[in-house]
Scaffold this active site. Structure first.
Site, mmCIF file in Angstrom:
data_model
loop_
_atom_site.group_PDB
_atom_site.id
_atom_site.type_symbol
_atom_site.label_atom_id
_atom_site.label_comp_id
_atom_site.label_asym_id
_atom_site.label_seq_id
_atom_site.Cartn_x
_atom_site.Cartn_y
_atom_site.Cartn_z
ATOM 1 N N THR A 160 0.860 -1.183 0.000
ATOM 2 C CA THR A 160 0.000 0.000 0.000
ATOM 3 C C THR A 160 0.891 1.225 0.000
ATOM 4 O OG1 THR A 160 -1.761 -1.163 1.193
ATOM 5 C CG2 THR A 160 -1.800 1.247 1.260
ATOM 6 N N LYS B 264 0.686 6.306 8.211
ATOM 7 C CA LYS B 264 1.049 6.309 6.796
ATOM 8 C C LYS B 264 -0.174 6.251 5.892
ATOM 9 C CE LYS B 264 2.039 2.569 4.760
ATOM 10 N NZ LYS B 264 1.488 1.550 3.806
ATOM 11 N N LYS C 284 -7.600 0.907 -2.692
ATOM 12 C CA LYS C 284 -7.076 0.682 -1.346
ATOM 13 C C LYS C 284 -7.171 1.949 -0.506
ATOM 14 C CE LYS C 284 -5.260 -1.573 2.041
ATOM 15 N NZ LYS C 284 -3.883 -2.084 2.100
#
Length: 292
Positions: free
Chosen positions: A98, A243, A174
């Site tokens: 990701t 993140k 995502k």
């Protein structure tokens, strides 16, 4: 019958190791690499572990990358020991980390002159599902390239739909997934912290509300760990959502889309890191929020 696809697997951390082991159990020959010496403990003798990423990638039909950040993806491809030179038209690069659409698109541009085929396929489901091959994989890329890696996707995932024809579409999906996950965890922590501060039995609140309309997967999954406090097993570090929620807000900013709930959740995770919870389980948002 044709031989199984050979795999170079770069990144054998908390998610990468069980994914690589799942492929090895499914009969794929896997050569792996990770910067951490602990990787050997994670994979044992189930796959060949090499000291150089280029050796792991050289000659592989598919090179899987499962790192933590966009910077790490760029480094593993173009850094001092980058594998870009080992890739060509006969290789499919399968990016399962990701890292956000901008990072994967930038790397695709850097590999364009080499004719490398790229499939963008970030995963969701956590370490337990990675170990059993039950992940959700959101796949972006040209249909013929996706078909080429479909045997690997089917081994690692319970569901691996093609969500778009562009490299980067998987990352966009995502981002939406992480918006939901990050907000759901944050609101579960907020709800149980409110219950605790009002003098209610937070465990009873979790038990009762999990049976009604207010429940969610994250409430039921993270809730018990929230109540365990510092003893909770670290299944997904809070730093990951620092993140990932940054990727969400960056992606939203790029298309001028307001995401007020995601922005608030991002600040909660940033606060948690600042207060020393970064390596704790992400359920520690409860500890960050509760009034004591």
């Amino acid at each position: 019958m044709s031989s199984p696809l050979s795999v170079g697997f770069l990144g054998l951390g908390a998610m990468g190791a069980p994914m690589a082991l799942t492929l090895a159990r499914a009969g794929f020959p896997v050569r792996g690499f990770d910067v951490s010496p602990r990787a050997q403990e994670q994979v044992g003798d189930a796959l060949e572990l090499l000291a150089d990423p280029r050796e792991a990638a050289a000659g592989a039909d598919v090179v899987v990358v499962m790192v933590a950040t966009g910077a790490q993806l760029h480094d593993v491809l173009f850094g001092e020991r980058g594998v870009a030179e080992a890739l060509g038209p006969d290789t499919v690069l399968l990016v399962m980390a990701t890292v956000g659409p901008q990072s994967v698109e930038s790397c695709a541009q850097g590999l364009e002159s080499r004719g490398v085929r790229i499939v963008d396929a970030p995963v969701s489901g956590g370490t337990a599902r990675a170990a059993t091959g039950d992940l959700l994989v959101m796949v972006g890329g040209a249909e013929e390239d996706v078909v080429a890696v479909r045997p690997l996707l089917d081994a690692m995932a319970a569901n691996a739909p093609l969500v778009g024809p562009r490299v980067g579409d998987g990352q966009r999906f995502k981002v939406v997934n992480q918006l939901l996950c990050g907000v759901h965890i944050a609101v579960a922590g907020e709800a149980l912290a409110l219950a605790d501060s009002m003098g209610l039995d937070a465990a009873q609140c979790l038990e009762v509300l999990s049976t009604g309309a207010a429940t969610s997967f994250m409430f039921e999954d993270r809730g018990p760990r929230m109540l365990q406090g510092e003893e909770a097993e670290v299944r997904s570090a809070l730093d990951i959502f620092v993140k990932d929620m940054g990727l969400v807000t960056d992606a939203a900013r790029a298309v001028a889309q307001p995401v007020p709930l995601a922005s608030a959740a991002e600040q909660l995770y940033v606060r948690g890191r600042r207060e020393g919870h970064g390596r704790h389980d992400d359920s520690s948002v409860f500890d960050v929020l509760r009034s004591r």
